[in-house]
Scaffold this motif. Sequence first.
Motif, PDB file in Angstrom:
ATOM      1  N   GLY A  56      31.018  34.789  36.843  1.00 38.34           N
ATOM      2  CA  GLY A  56      30.805  35.820  36.292  1.00 38.34           C
ATOM      3  C   GLY A  56      31.717  36.347  35.267  1.00 38.34           C
ATOM      4  N   TRP A  57      31.806  37.750  34.962  1.00 36.23           N
ATOM      5  CA  TRP A  57      33.114  38.259  34.112  1.00 36.23           C
ATOM      6  C   TRP A  57      34.456  38.157  34.514  1.00 36.23           C
ATOM      7  CZ3 TRP A  57      32.502  38.891  28.826  1.00 36.23           C
ATOM      8  CH2 TRP A  57      33.809  39.560  28.524  1.00 36.23           C
ATOM      9  N   MET A  58      34.708  38.227  35.795  1.00 37.87           N
ATOM     10  CA  MET A  58      36.030  38.330  36.329  1.00 37.87           C
ATOM     11  C   MET A  58      36.062  37.464  37.750  1.00 37.87           C
ATOM     12  SD  MET A  58      38.454  40.342  35.011  1.00 37.87           S
ATOM     13  CE  MET A  58      38.805  41.073  33.319  1.00 37.87           C
ATOM     14  N   GLU A  59      35.038  36.528  37.941  1.00 34.24           N
ATOM     15  CA  GLU A  59      34.868  36.018  39.048  1.00 34.24           C
ATOM     16  C   GLU A  59      34.890  34.472  38.836  1.00 34.24           C
ATOM     17  OE1 GLU A  59      32.702  38.231  38.683  1.00 34.24           O
ATOM     18  OE2 GLU A  59      33.864  39.734  39.811  1.00 34.24           O
ATOM     19  N   SER A  60      35.744  33.725  39.542  1.00 28.96           N
ATOM     20  CA  SER A  60      35.585  32.182  39.648  1.00 28.96           C
ATOM     21  C   SER A  60      34.477  31.740  40.289  1.00 28.96           C
ATOM     22  CB  SER A  60      37.000  31.505  40.093  1.00 28.96           C
ATOM     23  OG  SER A  60      37.247  31.491  41.338  1.00 28.96           O
ATOM     24  N   ALA A  61      34.105  30.432  40.275  1.00 28.79           N
ATOM     25  CA  ALA A  61      32.873  29.864  41.056  1.00 28.79           C
ATOM     26  C   ALA A  61      33.125  29.457  42.735  1.00 28.79           C
ATOM     27  CB  ALA A  61      32.253  28.765  40.457  1.00 28.79           C
ATOM     28  N   SER A  67      33.113  27.124  52.172  1.00 26.64           N
ATOM     29  CA  SER A  67      33.995  28.440  52.484  1.00 26.64           C
ATOM     30  C   SER A  67      34.984  28.610  51.451  1.00 26.64           C
ATOM     31  CB  SER A  67      34.599  28.483  54.006  1.00 26.64           C
ATOM     32  OG  SER A  67      33.581  28.284  54.659  1.00 26.64           O
ATOM     33  N   ILE A  68      34.753  28.036  50.121  1.00 24.91           N
ATOM     34  CA  ILE A  68      35.843  28.219  49.141  1.00 24.91           C
ATOM     35  C   ILE A  68      35.465  29.570  48.473  1.00 24.91           C
ATOM     36  CG2 ILE A  68      36.689  27.335  47.161  1.00 24.91           C
ATOM     37  CD1 ILE A  68      36.223  24.396  47.964  1.00 24.91           C
ATOM     38  N   PRO A  69      36.257  30.518  48.532  1.00 24.00           N
ATOM     39  CA  PRO A  69      35.821  31.759  47.967  1.00 24.00           C
ATOM     40  C   PRO A  69      35.890  31.920  46.358  1.00 24.00           C
ATOM     41  CG  PRO A  69      38.193  31.935  48.789  1.00 24.00           C
ATOM     42  CD  PRO A  69      37.785  30.533  49.055  1.00 24.00           C
ATOM     43  N   ALA A  70      35.522  32.761  45.797  1.00 25.37           N
ATOM     44  CA  ALA A  70      35.730  33.152  44.366  1.00 25.37           C
ATOM     45  C   ALA A  70      37.094  33.943  44.208  1.00 25.37           C
ATOM     46  CB  ALA A  70      34.172  33.913  43.911  1.00 25.37           C
ATOM     47  N   ILE A  71      37.582  33.609  43.289  1.00 33.79           N
ATOM     48  CA  ILE A  71      38.903  34.308  43.081  1.00 33.79           C
ATOM     49  C   ILE A  71      38.218  35.577  42.048  1.00 33.79           C
ATOM     50  CG2 ILE A  71      41.069  34.559  41.857  1.00 33.79           C
ATOM     51  CD1 ILE A  71      41.162  31.384  41.883  1.00 33.79           C
ATOM     52  N   LYS A  72      38.659  36.852  42.714  1.00 37.80           N
ATOM     53  CA  LYS A  72      38.153  38.055  42.098  1.00 37.80           C
ATOM     54  C   LYS A  72      39.120  38.542  41.484  1.00 37.80           C
ATOM     55  CE  LYS A  72      35.928  39.674  45.924  1.00 37.80           C
ATOM     56  NZ  LYS A  72      36.402  38.451  46.732  1.00 37.80           N
ATOM     57  N   MET A  73      39.018  38.798  39.834  1.00 34.69           N
ATOM     58  CA  MET A  73      40.062  39.204  39.106  1.00 34.69           C
ATOM     59  C   MET A  73      40.194  40.578  38.537  1.00 34.69           C
ATOM     60  SD  MET A  73      39.791  35.776  36.729  1.00 34.69           S
ATOM     61  CE  MET A  73      39.696  34.135  37.612  1.00 34.69           C
ATOM     62  N   ALA A  74      41.120  41.021  38.236  1.00 34.30           N
ATOM     63  CA  ALA A  74      40.946  42.270  37.659  1.00 34.30           C
ATOM     64  C   ALA A  74      41.832  42.322  36.429  1.00 34.30           C
ATOM     65  CB  ALA A  74      41.096  43.462  38.604  1.00 34.30           C
ATOM     66  N   ASP A  75      41.582  43.532  35.448  1.00 37.28           N
ATOM     67  CA  ASP A  75      42.673  43.061  34.264  1.00 37.28           C
ATOM     68  C   ASP A  75      44.021  44.082  34.303  1.00 37.28           C
ATOM     69  OD1 ASP A  75      42.850  42.230  31.714  1.00 37.28           O
ATOM     70  OD2 ASP A  75      40.997  42.687  31.222  1.00 37.28           O
ATOM     71  N   GLY A  76      44.757  43.764  33.841  1.00 44.19           N
ATOM     72  CA  GLY A  76      46.139  44.371  33.952  1.00 44.19           C
ATOM     73  C   GLY A  76      46.716  44.431  32.502  1.00 44.19           C
ATOM     74  N   PRO A  77      47.937  44.491  32.204  1.00 46.31           N
ATOM     75  CA  PRO A  77      49.042  44.283  33.373  1.00 46.31           C
ATOM     76  C   PRO A  77      49.783  45.720  34.078  1.00 46.31           C
ATOM     77  CG  PRO A  77      49.968  43.644  31.452  1.00 46.31           C
ATOM     78  CD  PRO A  77      48.609  44.264  30.990  1.00 46.31           C
ATOM     79  N   MET A  78      49.392  46.708  33.304  1.00 49.88           N
ATOM     80  CA  MET A  78      50.073  47.947  33.565  1.00 49.88           C
ATOM     81  C   MET A  78      49.370  48.729  34.682  1.00 49.88           C
ATOM     82  SD  MET A  78      50.858  47.858  29.841  1.00 49.88           S
ATOM     83  CE  MET A  78      49.887  49.112  29.003  1.00 49.88           C
ATOM     84  N   GLY A  79      48.900  48.091  35.527  1.00 55.64           N
ATOM     85  CA  GLY A  79      47.978  48.896  36.623  1.00 55.64           C
ATOM     86  C   GLY A  79      46.677  48.014  36.667  1.00 55.64           C
ATOM     87  N   VAL A  80      45.829  48.399  37.568  1.00 57.84           N
ATOM     88  CA  VAL A  80      44.457  47.599  37.729  1.00 57.84           C
ATOM     89  C   VAL A  80      43.447  48.396  37.060  1.00 57.84           C
ATOM     90  CG1 VAL A  80      42.770  46.893  39.285  1.00 57.84           C
ATOM     91  CG2 VAL A  80      45.103  47.064  40.064  1.00 57.84           C
ATOM     92  N   ARG A  81      42.893  47.689  35.848  1.00 59.51           N
ATOM     93  CA  ARG A  81      41.734  47.942  35.183  1.00 59.51           C
ATOM     94  C   ARG A  81      40.398  47.461  35.908  1.00 59.51           C
ATOM     95  NH1 ARG A  81      38.633  47.259  29.829  1.00 59.51           N
ATOM     96  NH2 ARG A  81      38.742  45.006  30.925  1.00 59.51           N
TER      97      ARG A  81
END
Length: 735
Positions: A56-61, A67-81
């Motif tokens: 997805g836009w911010m998720e790995s597969a 049971s290998i989870p997706a890594i769920k990302m968020a933008d930064g670095p000056m806080g969570v966008r």
Amino acid sequence: MFSMLFSASTHAQTAPASTPNTPASQATPPPVEQRVHDLLKQMTLEEKATMLSGSGWMESAPIERLSIPAIKMADGPMGVRSWIGSSALTSSSANPMKVETTSFPSGIAMASTWDTALVQREGHAIGQEVKALGRDMILGPTVNINRVPLWGRNFEGYGEDPYLAGQLAVAYVHGVQGEGVIPSVKHFDANNEEFERHRVNATIDERTLHEIYLPAFKAAVQQGDAWAVMSCYNKVNGTHCAESDYLLTDILKKEFGFKGFVVSDWGSTYSTAPTVNAGMDLEMPGGPPMKAFLALPRATEQGSSGGWLTADKVLAEVKAGKITEATIDDNVSRILRVIIESGLMDHPHARTAEVDTPEEQKVAREGETEGIVLLKNQGKLLPLDPSKIHSIAVIGPNALVARTGGGGSSLVRPKYAVSPLDGIKRRAGAGVQVISALGVGMEGEDPAHDTPEARATDLSAATGAAAKADIAIVVVGRYNKLESESFDVKTMDLPAGQDELIAAVEKANPHTVVVLNTGDPVTMTKWLDTTPALLDMWYGGQEGGNAVASILFGDANPSGKLPVSLPKKFEDSPAAKNYPGQNLEVNYAEGIYVGYRYYDTKNVEPQFPFGFGLSYTTFEYSDLKLTSTENAGRNGRWSFSLKVRNTGSRAGAEVVQLYVHDGDTKIDRPAHELKAFSRVDLKPGESQTVQFELDNSAFEYWSPQTKEWTMGSGPFEVQAGASSRDIRLKVEVAP
Ligand code: BGC
């Protein structure tokens, strides 16, 4: 090597209770490397290939079967966008997925604190917010060097010096990883302008790469044990970073020993086999959002590219013999290793939505308070004494609105943000009348204030207010539509009408304080001579207004020091002649002479030098000495001490800087280079002995002949200074 790099014990002093650990109730899991190996053995080639690009836009597969989870990302670095799409989407108020989180001060403001402990606390706070939102990875820190005063993203980074940027990156990484959250040190390696960032080719010699553009990444990897690094958009020496074997494999993975994974910047891949083989482990974004994004005319116009590491394309290249399964195994192992090591495999982050806690707000406030730099204070106009002042005029396009950060993927949407006007009003109290005036509309922001007539009316209201008040405070600068990711700042000059505003207010009221609220340097020559007091608050995050008020009124003593030289004019800056390049080619011809390395070596006087910042007290340095030498040459360690005394009447903090000068005239070396620093808090009259330790790296340069770090031959001088141009003490050393 692996367990050393990834062992939680290396973060012993920072690791909170939530550090990834297996609950005592479960059997001890096999060591990380064994688990990676076991998982890999169970995976089909198809599953492995699937993991090389996002879902997805911010998720790995994820690989659900194992049971290998997706890594769920968020933008930064000056806080969570928020994380659903490109900044255009997430910055829109119509975005239903918007999240409101703590807006921390810009990277350049945090760099001005020179306070690694505070940056580490910021990392913890951000890590906690990432987890509270059920995400796993923050896309930061930004550690690219401030090469050109006009780079649109200078506000995100840690300034012009590789050592300072590296130490702050290590602190941020430790903070974030201490929470079991994955950071992403970006943008590897030389993203120093936004101009045509997808197409431009930066030509950089090897020595300059090693001495200026690589060290912050190296420190984040070797001292910070960083779990992920993001590659950059542009080309370096002819190759896009996402497919540069030299950068990703030879330097990052082999030379630095990086064991985590490389993630591509969003839309920066251009091929399948060369990218996988170069060591690009995870292509982002992926899945339907990637396809939708690439279909936008904007994506083609700007040169975005992606969708090259999808399973079908990778498998076809394996079949064609262009990618081996062993290579895929290495790329996948790196992602698995981080998923396991961070704790994600065993303990997914549960969304509590508990963000912007008082503790997180406190870190944001302290960061900005320490990051504000006092540049001028003639006649001790500051701090203001509310018992002696009856009225203050607060003026300017950045006084009435809180400009928390620059634009693009780092811009956080906070729950609240304090403008300088509100902060000053709150602090001044009922006994002081605070009047406000816009002074001049922000360029391009509001058509109603952008006409010559409106400007004349706004200016006269401002000078009228200033003339009536005891003190005038003018807050000027840029905002997120003039200073942003995706494009560079057009000029070092302040936006339209702001120079005139400052000059007119100063004329109306000689007790004028100018406050700069920007990320990039601005030209000050039109008014600085007659300005009695000047503060740089950078972009200050949501607590900016409170922090600036506490500095103005002396509740806090300014202690910020410039992490970047502020030139008098753009043409004075070292890369001015080599920016933005021609025909998409930018030659870093200034080489290692970036920032103060240039100004101090070539005798070009900046407006304010690197490391500079005033205080309401004064500090005296004495007794710099070499206290011990352990071994010599490459195994050497040299200890130094000096005394710092607070000679004034207020408590304050001083940032003592240690520079090394190599007197060997046969080798081209800068006048001096920062090699250590220390922030010291001192009560009035108090003195402290500050200790520093240098190792061989403090005396080395990177030799293009031998392609190795090489000890200079000296004679060496270790210099202690309050800025790069205020060297107070020197001692000779023969390493
Ligand atoms: C930026 C990155 C950011 C990514 C995801 C890119 O355009 O360069 O810094 O993390 O987008 O939003």
